[in-house]
Motif scaffolding. Sequence first.
Motif, mmCIF file in Angstrom:
data_model
loop_
_atom_site.group_PDB
_atom_site.id
_atom_site.type_symbol
_atom_site.label_atom_id
_atom_site.label_comp_id
_atom_site.label_asym_id
_atom_site.label_seq_id
_atom_site.Cartn_x
_atom_site.Cartn_y
_atom_site.Cartn_z
ATOM 1 N N UNK A 1 14.864 13.992 17.848
ATOM 2 C CA UNK A 1 16.120 13.624 17.195
ATOM 3 C C UNK A 1 16.934 14.877 16.901
ATOM 4 N N UNK A 2 18.198 14.882 17.266
ATOM 5 C CA UNK A 2 19.107 15.969 16.903
ATOM 6 C C UNK A 2 20.322 15.369 16.209
ATOM 7 N N UNK A 3 21.057 16.207 15.506
ATOM 8 C CA UNK A 3 22.223 15.730 14.785
ATOM 9 C C UNK A 3 23.347 16.745 14.897
ATOM 10 N N UNK A 4 24.570 16.253 14.861
ATOM 11 C CA UNK A 4 25.724 17.139 14.836
ATOM 12 C C UNK A 4 26.154 17.449 13.402
ATOM 13 N N UNK A 5 25.567 16.747 12.455
ATOM 14 C CA UNK A 5 25.862 17.019 11.046
ATOM 15 C C UNK A 5 25.066 18.236 10.600
ATOM 16 N N UNK A 6 25.591 19.017 9.637
ATOM 17 C CA UNK A 6 24.806 20.147 9.116
ATOM 18 C C UNK A 6 23.571 19.639 8.387
ATOM 19 N N UNK A 7 22.520 20.448 8.410
ATOM 20 C CA UNK A 7 21.237 20.050 7.827
ATOM 21 C C UNK A 7 20.888 21.003 6.686
ATOM 22 N N UNK B 1 24.153 15.719 -4.047
ATOM 23 C CA UNK B 1 25.469 16.329 -3.863
ATOM 24 C C UNK B 1 25.678 16.770 -2.418
ATOM 25 N N UNK B 2 24.624 17.262 -1.789
ATOM 26 C CA UNK B 2 24.737 17.689 -0.392
ATOM 27 C C UNK B 2 24.858 16.494 0.556
ATOM 28 N N UNK B 3 24.179 15.397 0.238
ATOM 29 C CA UNK B 3 24.373 14.166 1.015
ATOM 30 C C UNK B 3 25.834 13.743 0.946
ATOM 31 N N UNK B 4 26.381 13.769 -0.257
ATOM 32 C CA UNK B 4 27.776 13.377 -0.448
ATOM 33 C C UNK B 4 28.726 14.322 0.289
ATOM 34 N N UNK B 5 28.316 15.590 0.433
ATOM 35 C CA UNK B 5 29.147 16.577 1.124
ATOM 36 C C UNK B 5 29.035 16.487 2.644
ATOM 37 N N UNK B 6 28.206 15.556 3.131
ATOM 38 C CA UNK B 6 28.129 15.335 4.575
ATOM 39 C C UNK B 6 26.930 15.920 5.260
ATOM 40 N N UNK C 1 4.421 16.373 -4.365
ATOM 41 C CA UNK C 1 3.794 15.056 -4.496
ATOM 42 C C UNK C 1 4.335 14.027 -3.511
ATOM 43 N N UNK C 2 5.111 14.465 -2.520
ATOM 44 C CA UNK C 2 5.613 13.513 -1.527
ATOM 45 C C UNK C 2 4.460 13.043 -0.655
ATOM 46 N N UNK C 3 4.403 11.748 -0.376
ATOM 47 C CA UNK C 3 3.343 11.193 0.462
ATOM 48 C C UNK C 3 3.944 10.752 1.783
ATOM 49 N N UNK C 4 3.580 11.456 2.863
ATOM 50 C CA UNK C 4 4.154 11.135 4.168
ATOM 51 C C UNK C 4 5.632 11.461 4.206
ATOM 52 N N UNK C 5 6.335 10.855 5.144
ATOM 53 C CA UNK C 5 7.777 11.035 5.267
ATOM 54 C C UNK C 5 8.454 9.812 4.675
ATOM 55 N N UNK C 6 9.211 9.998 3.609
ATOM 56 C CA UNK C 6 9.897 8.889 2.959
ATOM 57 C C UNK C 6 11.380 9.212 2.843
ATOM 58 N N UNK C 7 12.176 8.190 2.583
ATOM 59 C CA UNK C 7 13.611 8.377 2.380
ATOM 60 C C UNK C 7 14.033 7.711 1.082
ATOM 61 N N UNK C 8 14.850 8.420 0.305
ATOM 62 C CA UNK C 8 15.415 7.868 -0.923
ATOM 63 C C UNK C 8 16.840 8.376 -1.068
ATOM 64 N N UNK C 9 17.759 7.460 -1.248
ATOM 65 C CA UNK C 9 19.165 7.812 -1.486
ATOM 66 C C UNK C 9 19.728 8.737 -0.406
ATOM 67 N N UNK C 10 19.297 8.502 0.826
ATOM 68 C CA UNK C 10 19.806 9.301 1.932
ATOM 69 C C UNK C 10 19.106 10.626 2.127
ATOM 70 N N UNK C 11 18.080 10.921 1.319
ATOM 71 C CA UNK C 11 17.333 12.172 1.410
ATOM 72 C C UNK C 11 15.967 11.899 2.032
ATOM 73 N N UNK C 12 15.624 12.660 3.064
ATOM 74 C CA UNK C 12 14.294 12.580 3.669
ATOM 75 C C UNK C 12 13.357 13.496 2.899
ATOM 76 N N UNK C 13 12.239 12.966 2.413
ATOM 77 C CA UNK C 13 11.313 13.762 1.607
ATOM 78 C C UNK C 13 10.079 14.158 2.402
ATOM 79 N N UNK D 1 26.133 24.251 -6.292
ATOM 80 C CA UNK D 1 25.309 24.465 -5.102
ATOM 81 C C UNK D 1 26.011 23.927 -3.855
ATOM 82 N N UNK D 2 26.597 22.735 -3.971
ATOM 83 C CA UNK D 2 27.330 22.164 -2.835
ATOM 84 C C UNK D 2 28.522 23.047 -2.467
ATOM 85 N N UNK D 3 29.178 23.623 -3.459
ATOM 86 C CA UNK D 3 30.297 24.535 -3.185
ATOM 87 C C UNK D 3 29.806 25.767 -2.433
#
Length: 271
Positions: free
Chosen positions: A1-7, A24-29, A38-50, A225-227
Amino acid sequence: MTTHRPVALVTGASSGIGKAASLALVEAGFEVVGTSRNATGVTQRDGVTFLNLDVASDASVTGVVEQVISRFGRLDVLVNNAGIGSAGAAEERSVAQDRQVFDINVFGLIRMTKAVLPHMRAQGSGRIINVSSVFGFVPAPYMAVYAASKHAVEGYSESVDHELREHGVRVLLIEPAATRTAFDAQLPQPDTPLPVYAKQRQIYDQVLAAGIKDGDDPALVAKVIAAAATDPKPKLRYTAGPTAGRVSTLRRVVPSRLFDRQIRKLNRLPG
């Protein structure tokens, strides 16, 4: 998977400043990867991959950065936010306790920086945003090792920033004051508490708790931080919030003797 959005990759993202910064960074694009011990596996919450990450482990750091590059094909921003505090007089704390603070706050940040730099240099761009503190430039009695670790972060960041600018990479500092998080509830107490420091240690615990209760919202720090992640012409240092701005100004302009006196007054130290 690749993306054109900044990571963006944010350490210590499960709560407090790290959680707010991720949102804030999700909101910034940004595509945002947040890490937690304490993350277990790969999960997603509120647009954030943990992802699970221990910044004190070379293998864990290398593995997470490789996962991000493999998943998204790029890495544009690293936010080094993971950290721990210290409590008690310097004499009361064991070297093992002090070493743990530095292994996370300083060497964890260095591990992450070393892991992402080959990718950022190869793409000719990137930002490493290090969450420091006002204690990176002022003293913190009864949290001396924490202050020392943040002073180290300041020196490392400013020096490495000079090394990397010609390669399109910047290293930036965020300097918040007290923030409404669970920071004070998570402070490990000293290994060898001494009666001679007991009264003043308890006073400082009260001062710290009051400062955090009345501190800035983590969302305010996240906005800064987003700035830093998006400013066309980023600054080396970003103070986060009005208190941090005032402390920074006073440190620069107030005579050292008066500043020293104010530190003692604010921390309710005798003399």
